[in-house]
Design an enzyme around this catalytic site. Structure first.
Site, PDB file in Angstrom:
ATOM      1  N   GLY A 112       0.809  -1.170  -0.241  1.00  0.00           N
ATOM      2  CA  GLY A 112      -0.508  -0.240   0.418  1.00  0.00           C
ATOM      3  C   GLY A 112       1.148   1.458  -0.112  1.00  0.00           C
ATOM      4  CD  GLU A 115      -1.690  -1.333  -3.829  1.00  0.00           C
ATOM      5  OE1 GLU A 115      -2.256  -1.042  -4.450  1.00  0.00           O
ATOM      6  OE2 GLU A 115      -1.645  -1.322  -2.419  1.00  0.00           O
TER       7      GLU A 115
END
Length: 260
Positions: A112, A115
């Site tokens: 994440g 991301e």
């Protein structure tokens, strides 16, 4: 709202957002995502903010991933809801923010965390940074846009290799393949980002927002990016910034843009 997991401060028209969970390597939990969503919404609508600098606390990590303990027992339905909410409120919100968002990647950017960096408009990494999407080693895939944005940035072959091997890559390699814009010594990371921001702040804010919308539309399958560019180009003519920019050019002086 009062933040518990991030630090937020406006300096010289830049919103500095620091994910402040150093003891957890700045891992993303629900509360942190909620606070990030609020900060980005504020930046998008505030006349005080011309750009956003996003980084992590400490010297080890930008964001080392998601807080796995929060979703280890989730069902498929819960997992889908987790990804959808995160993408809508944080990752897509960053990508579509009308103010440029620059990620200062100061260490590990994994899962994440990578991301999050990829959702930003520009990425600058310190030489010690390591980047990767290790989700398949947990029996998952990236769920916050990683499969899409990594492919857009580095191409299908490299994206599939990074995701399926779960390997980390160096900042230097990330720059080589186009995943980050620049790699710099750790001591120069913030100054490099601020150098870029200083240039951006000299330009017309409404034109920058139009440019972001036009570029983003090139990646939306059901939108005609050329048509969006034409529309945004036309809108610029109705702004005071356009009149100021052209007048300043003709008068051989520097423009003073007000974002109107």
């Amino acid at each position: 709202m009062a933040y518990q997991n991030i630090l937020s401060e406006i300096r010289a028209q830049v919103l500095y957002v620091t994910i402040n969970r150093e003891q957890k390597l700045n891992a993303l939990n629900k509360e942190t995502l909620t606070e990030l969503a609020d900060a980005i919404a504020f930046a998008s609508s505030s006349d005080e903010v011309r750009a956003v600098l996003l980084t992590g606390a400490g010297e080890k990590a930008f964001v080392a991933g998601a807080d796995i303990s929060e979703f280890a027992a989730y069902s498929g339905e819960q997992g889908e809801a987790l990804a959808r909410n995160g993408q809508n409120t944080v990752f897509d919100a960053i990508e579509n923010c009308p103010k440029p968002v620059i990620a200062a990647i100061n260490g590990f950017a994994l899962g994440g965390g990578l991301e999050l960096a990829m959702a930003c408009h520009i990425r600058v990494a310190s030489e010690n940074a390591r980047l990767g999407l290790p989700e398949v080693s947990l029996g998952l895939i990236p769920g916050y846009g990683g499969t899409q944005r990594l492919t857009q940035l580095v191409g299908k072959g490299r994206a599939i290799e990074m995701i399926t091997t779960a390997d980390m890559i160096t900042a230097a390699h990330a720059e080589k393949i186009g995943l980050v814009n620049y790699t710099v010594p750790a001591a120069e990371l913030l100054s490099k980002v601020e150098e870029i921001l200083a240039k951006i702040k000299l330009r017309a804010p409404l034109a920058i927002a139009s440019a972001i919308r036009a570029v983003n539309s090139s990646l939306v399958f059901d939108e005609n990016g050329f048509e969006t560019e034409i529309e945004e180009f036309g809108k610029c003519f109705d702004t005071n910034d356009f009149k100021e920019g052209t007048t300043a050019f003709l008068e051989k002086r520097k423009p003073a843009f007000l974002g109107k």
